[in-house]
Design a protein around this motif. Structure first.
Motif, PDB file in Angstrom:
ATOM      1  N   LEU A  42       0.962  -1.408  -0.170  1.00  0.00           N
ATOM      2  CA  LEU A  42       0.067   0.089  -0.075  1.00  0.00           C
ATOM      3  C   LEU A  42       0.980   1.356  -0.040  1.00  0.00           C
ATOM      4  N   ILE A  43       0.644   2.173  -0.848  1.00  0.00           N
ATOM      5  CA  ILE A  43       1.188   3.610  -0.807  1.00  0.00           C
ATOM      6  C   ILE A  43       0.096   4.540  -0.293  1.00  0.00           C
ATOM      7  N   HIS A  44       0.350   5.010   0.904  1.00  0.00           N
ATOM      8  CA  HIS A  44      -0.694   5.991   1.551  1.00  0.00           C
ATOM      9  C   HIS A  44      -0.624   7.437   0.910  1.00  0.00           C
ATOM     10  N   ASP A  45      -1.554   7.929   1.408  1.00  0.00           N
ATOM     11  CA  ASP A  45      -1.460   9.459   0.962  1.00  0.00           C
ATOM     12  C   ASP A  45      -1.036  10.159   2.287  1.00  0.00           C
ATOM     13  N   ALA A  46      -1.128  11.474   2.307  1.00  0.00           N
ATOM     14  CA  ALA A  46      -0.463  12.176   3.500  1.00  0.00           C
ATOM     15  C   ALA A  46      -1.400  12.230   4.457  1.00  0.00           C
ATOM     16  N   THR A  47      -2.628  12.021   4.637  1.00  0.00           N
ATOM     17  CA  THR A  47      -3.628  11.915   5.556  1.00  0.00           C
ATOM     18  C   THR A  47      -3.500  10.413   6.236  1.00  0.00           C
ATOM     19  N   GLY A  48      -3.147   9.450   5.425  1.00  0.00           N
ATOM     20  CA  GLY A  48      -3.162   8.160   5.827  1.00  0.00           C
ATOM     21  C   GLY A  48      -4.462   7.296   5.713  1.00  0.00           C
ATOM     22  N   ASN A  49      -5.442   8.072   5.270  1.00  0.00           N
ATOM     23  CA  ASN A  49      -6.845   7.353   5.109  1.00  0.00           C
ATOM     24  C   ASN A  49      -7.027   6.737   3.942  1.00  0.00           C
ATOM     25  N   LYS A  50      -6.020   7.076   2.920  1.00  0.00           N
ATOM     26  CA  LYS A  50      -6.203   6.452   1.645  1.00  0.00           C
ATOM     27  C   LYS A  50      -4.993   5.681   1.017  1.00  0.00           C
ATOM     28  N   ALA A  51      -5.174   5.062   0.125  1.00  0.00           N
ATOM     29  CA  ALA A  51      -3.898   4.223  -0.395  1.00  0.00           C
ATOM     30  C   ALA A  51      -4.104   3.650  -1.696  1.00  0.00           C
ATOM     31  N   ASN A  52      -2.948   3.883  -2.477  1.00  0.00           N
ATOM     32  CA  ASN A  52      -2.664   2.953  -3.793  1.00  0.00           C
ATOM     33  C   ASN A  52      -2.248   1.590  -3.314  1.00  0.00           C
ATOM     34  N   LEU A  53      -2.655   0.636  -4.233  1.00  0.00           N
ATOM     35  CA  LEU A  53      -1.953  -0.766  -4.172  1.00  0.00           C
ATOM     36  C   LEU A  53      -1.043  -0.816  -5.226  1.00  0.00           C
ATOM     37  N   TRP A  54      -0.203  -1.796  -4.901  1.00  0.00           N
ATOM     38  CA  TRP A  54       0.809  -2.084  -5.969  1.00  0.00           C
ATOM     39  C   TRP A  54       1.044  -3.832  -5.823  1.00  0.00           C
ATOM     40  N   ALA A  55       0.810  -4.517  -6.934  1.00  0.00           N
ATOM     41  CA  ALA A  55       0.942  -5.973  -6.404  1.00  0.00           C
ATOM     42  C   ALA A  55       1.507  -6.704  -7.894  1.00  0.00           C
ATOM     43  N   THR A  56       2.501  -7.802  -7.681  1.00  0.00           N
ATOM     44  CA  THR A  56       3.163  -8.171  -8.876  1.00  0.00           C
ATOM     45  C   THR A  56       2.625  -9.893  -8.833  1.00  0.00           C
ATOM     46  N   VAL A  57       2.220 -10.416  -9.987  1.00  0.00           N
ATOM     47  CA  VAL A  57       1.854 -11.843 -10.193  1.00  0.00           C
ATOM     48  C   VAL A  57       3.026 -12.167 -11.218  1.00  0.00           C
ATOM     49  N   GLY A  58       3.574 -13.133 -10.975  1.00  0.00           N
ATOM     50  CA  GLY A  58       4.762 -13.634 -11.935  1.00  0.00           C
ATOM     51  C   GLY A  58       6.193 -12.888 -11.312  1.00  0.00           C
ATOM     52  N   PRO A  59       7.250 -13.217 -12.191  1.00  0.00           N
ATOM     53  CA  PRO A  59       8.516 -12.828 -11.561  1.00  0.00           C
ATOM     54  C   PRO A  59       8.600 -11.351 -11.514  1.00  0.00           C
ATOM     55  N   ASP A  60       9.210 -10.672 -10.533  1.00  0.00           N
ATOM     56  CA  ASP A  60       9.432  -9.403 -10.124  1.00  0.00           C
ATOM     57  C   ASP A  60      10.534  -8.867 -10.993  1.00  0.00           C
ATOM     58  N   ARG A  61      10.409  -8.688 -12.106  1.00  0.00           N
ATOM     59  CA  ARG A  61      11.613  -8.054 -13.038  1.00  0.00           C
ATOM     60  C   ARG A  61      10.988  -7.094 -13.936  1.00  0.00           C
ATOM     61  N   ASP A  62      11.842  -6.632 -14.917  1.00  0.00           N
ATOM     62  CA  ASP A  62      11.467  -5.385 -15.679  1.00  0.00           C
ATOM     63  C   ASP A  62      10.606  -6.077 -16.645  1.00  0.00           C
ATOM     64  N   GLY A  63       9.946  -5.031 -17.568  1.00  0.00           N
ATOM     65  CA  GLY A  63       9.004  -5.451 -18.659  1.00  0.00           C
ATOM     66  C   GLY A  63       7.665  -5.772 -18.121  1.00  0.00           C
ATOM     67  N   GLY A  64       6.965  -6.525 -18.604  1.00  0.00           N
ATOM     68  CA  GLY A  64       5.775  -6.890 -18.110  1.00  0.00           C
ATOM     69  C   GLY A  64       4.505  -6.001 -18.427  1.00  0.00           C
ATOM     70  N   LEU A  65       3.480  -6.120 -17.709  1.00  0.00           N
ATOM     71  CA  LEU A  65       2.123  -5.274 -18.006  1.00  0.00           C
ATOM     72  C   LEU A  65       1.675  -4.745 -16.867  1.00  0.00           C
ATOM     73  N   VAL A  66       1.182  -3.458 -16.623  1.00  0.00           N
ATOM     74  CA  VAL A  66       0.602  -3.019 -15.764  1.00  0.00           C
ATOM     75  C   VAL A  66      -1.047  -3.139 -16.020  1.00  0.00           C
ATOM     76  N   LEU A  67      -1.905  -3.313 -14.868  1.00  0.00           N
ATOM     77  CA  LEU A  67      -3.408  -3.125 -15.245  1.00  0.00           C
ATOM     78  C   LEU A  67      -3.849  -2.090 -13.938  1.00  0.00           C
ATOM     79  N   ASN A  68      -4.300  -1.188 -14.450  1.00  0.00           N
ATOM     80  CA  ASN A  68      -4.523  -0.158 -13.692  1.00  0.00           C
ATOM     81  C   ASN A  68      -5.873   0.371 -13.592  1.00  0.00           C
ATOM     82  N   GLY A  69      -6.616   0.569 -12.579  1.00  0.00           N
ATOM     83  CA  GLY A  69      -7.846   0.895 -12.246  1.00  0.00           C
ATOM     84  C   GLY A  69      -7.951   1.632 -10.774  1.00  0.00           C
ATOM     85  N   HIS A  70      -8.752   2.615 -11.029  1.00  0.00           N
ATOM     86  CA  HIS A  70      -9.051   3.528  -9.884  1.00  0.00           C
ATOM     87  C   HIS A  70     -10.179   2.990  -8.952  1.00  0.00           C
TER      88      HIS A  70
END
Ligand code: ZN
Length: 383
Positions: A42-70
């Motif tokens: 989780l990457i929180h905002d300054a208030t700590g009440n909200k966050a972004n999330l980052w997760a990786t399926v498969g090998p954690d290396r360069d390349g690959g695909l980002v699926l982005n949603g709000h």
């Protein structure tokens, strides 16, 4: 119910209107991912009440695909719904609920794909990038993108799952919004010439903005958009307190939406220049204490990817549609391009025409198409 529909039902039940916290939804996502052994951050905002999330399926290396949603959605205040907006409700193959199209449907499809992505033994990663506060100016994702670039993370491409009816969308307009506040000098209206009428300054700005809008309409155009040129609109004016008082305050709120090739700063510089070189000096001739101040409400960059780019051709093949378009609504794609230089397309289930409205829905058939697209995209880009 398909796995995607079950997850969508759970996501819709969290009231993640932008003004509220999204942490409960994120805790649900983290639990879900960890049940498959997938770690998330989780990457929180300054208030700590909200966050972004980052997760990786498969090998954690360069390349690959980002699926982005709000994860945030627009308020339901003042809207009349046929069923509870936070209870996903099926009527004739349409799933009604706030955020069903914009854009928890895509988030649900991305999460539902996780077990199959794991089973695919990917060679390159599929990353999930979920953000907060998109609806109020693409605020949250900026922290996430800064975090990624600090960590030197280099994905190869990104799909932003905004509702496009599963068409490949190659760009969106950028936008900025401002409030301009004028102060003048209040006097009894019978003594009007001794005052400085702030509403008159505001009106001068409104008329100038109308001319800027006309110039934008005559400026660069792009046939991939329904509305082919940049636009400007005055959304609100406020001013005055009584019929018999020359008003000392007036505020004009406006926004503009630009094509990538039209410079946002140039548009604003022109408007600001008019206020400080003509409108305000005229006011100050009558009342030296008159003032004008601009406040930026939001800004987000435009996005465009070449229609012949490999990602676009591959995605058209994957969704089985050879057409593409660009959209006027704002999205995070421009930030992925600006901050990470990522080739990015928009493609997601549901229609923008039902978003931000009562009885928002996504069709079950659209979710099924999103499910198929995500599996094929992982196969194409990450195997
Ligand atoms: Zn959206």
């Amino acid at each position: 119910m398909t796995p995607t529909e079950r997850i969508l039902r759970d996501l819709v039940a969290f009231d993640t209107t932008s003004a509220k916290s999204n942490l409960e939804l994120m805790a649900y996502v983290q639990d879900y991912l960890s049940s498959f052994g997938i770690a998330s951050r989780l990457i929180h905002d300054a208030t700590g009440n909200k966050a972004n999330l980052w997760a990786t399926v498969g090998p954690d290396r360069d390349g690959g695909l980002v699926l982005n949603g709000h994860t945030d959605c627009v308020p339901v205040v003042g809207e009349v719904w046929q069923s509870d907006p936070f209870t996903l409700t099926n009527r004739d193959g349409k799933l009604f609920g706030r955020g069903s199209a914009d854009m928890k449907g895509f988030v649900a499809a991305s999460l539902a794909a996780v077990p199959e992505l794991i089973a695919m033994n990917l060679e390159r990663p599929v990353h999930l990038a979920l953000s907060h506060d998109e609806e109020i100016g693409c605020i949250g994702v900026r922290t996430l993108l800064r975090d990624l670039s600090d960590r030197g993370q280099k994905p190869a491409m990104c799909i932003v799952g905004e509702p496009t009816l599963m068409q490949v969308v190659t760009g969106h307009k950028g936008g900025r919004a401002y409030r301009c506040h004028f102060t003048g000098h209040a006097v009894h209206s019978s003594l009007a010439p001794q005052g400085q009428n702030a509403i008159e300054s505001a009106a001068a700005l409104v008329m100038f903005l109308k001319g800027v809008a006309a110039d934008l309409a005559a400026g660069p155009s792009d046939a991939d958009f329904d509305l082919v040129h940049s636009t400007l609109s005055v959304g609100m004016i406020q001013g005055g307190t009584a019929i018999n008082i020359v008003p000392a305050d007036a505020t004009v709120t406006f926004e503009f939406r630009n094509l990538l090739e039209v410079d946002q700063q140039e548009i604003f510089d022109r408007i600001e220049g008019e206020v400080f070189s003509r409108i305000l000096p005229e006011a100050q001739q009558r009342f030296p204490g008159a003032s004008a101040t601009f406040e930026q409400i939001y800004e987000y960059p435009a996005h465009a990817i070449n229609a012949n780019a490999p990602l676009v051709s591959a995605m058209k093949h994957i969704v089985g549609r050879n057409d593409h378009s660009k959209v006027a609504f704002g999205a995070e794609a421009g930030l992925f391009l600006r901050e990470l230089g990522l080739p990015t397309v928009l493609c997601g289930p549901g229609s923008i025409s039902v978003a931000h409205r009562p009885d928002e829905y996504v069709e079950r058939s659209q979710l099924a198409k999103a499910d198929a697209m995500l599996r094929r995209a992982a196969q194409e880009f990450c195997k």
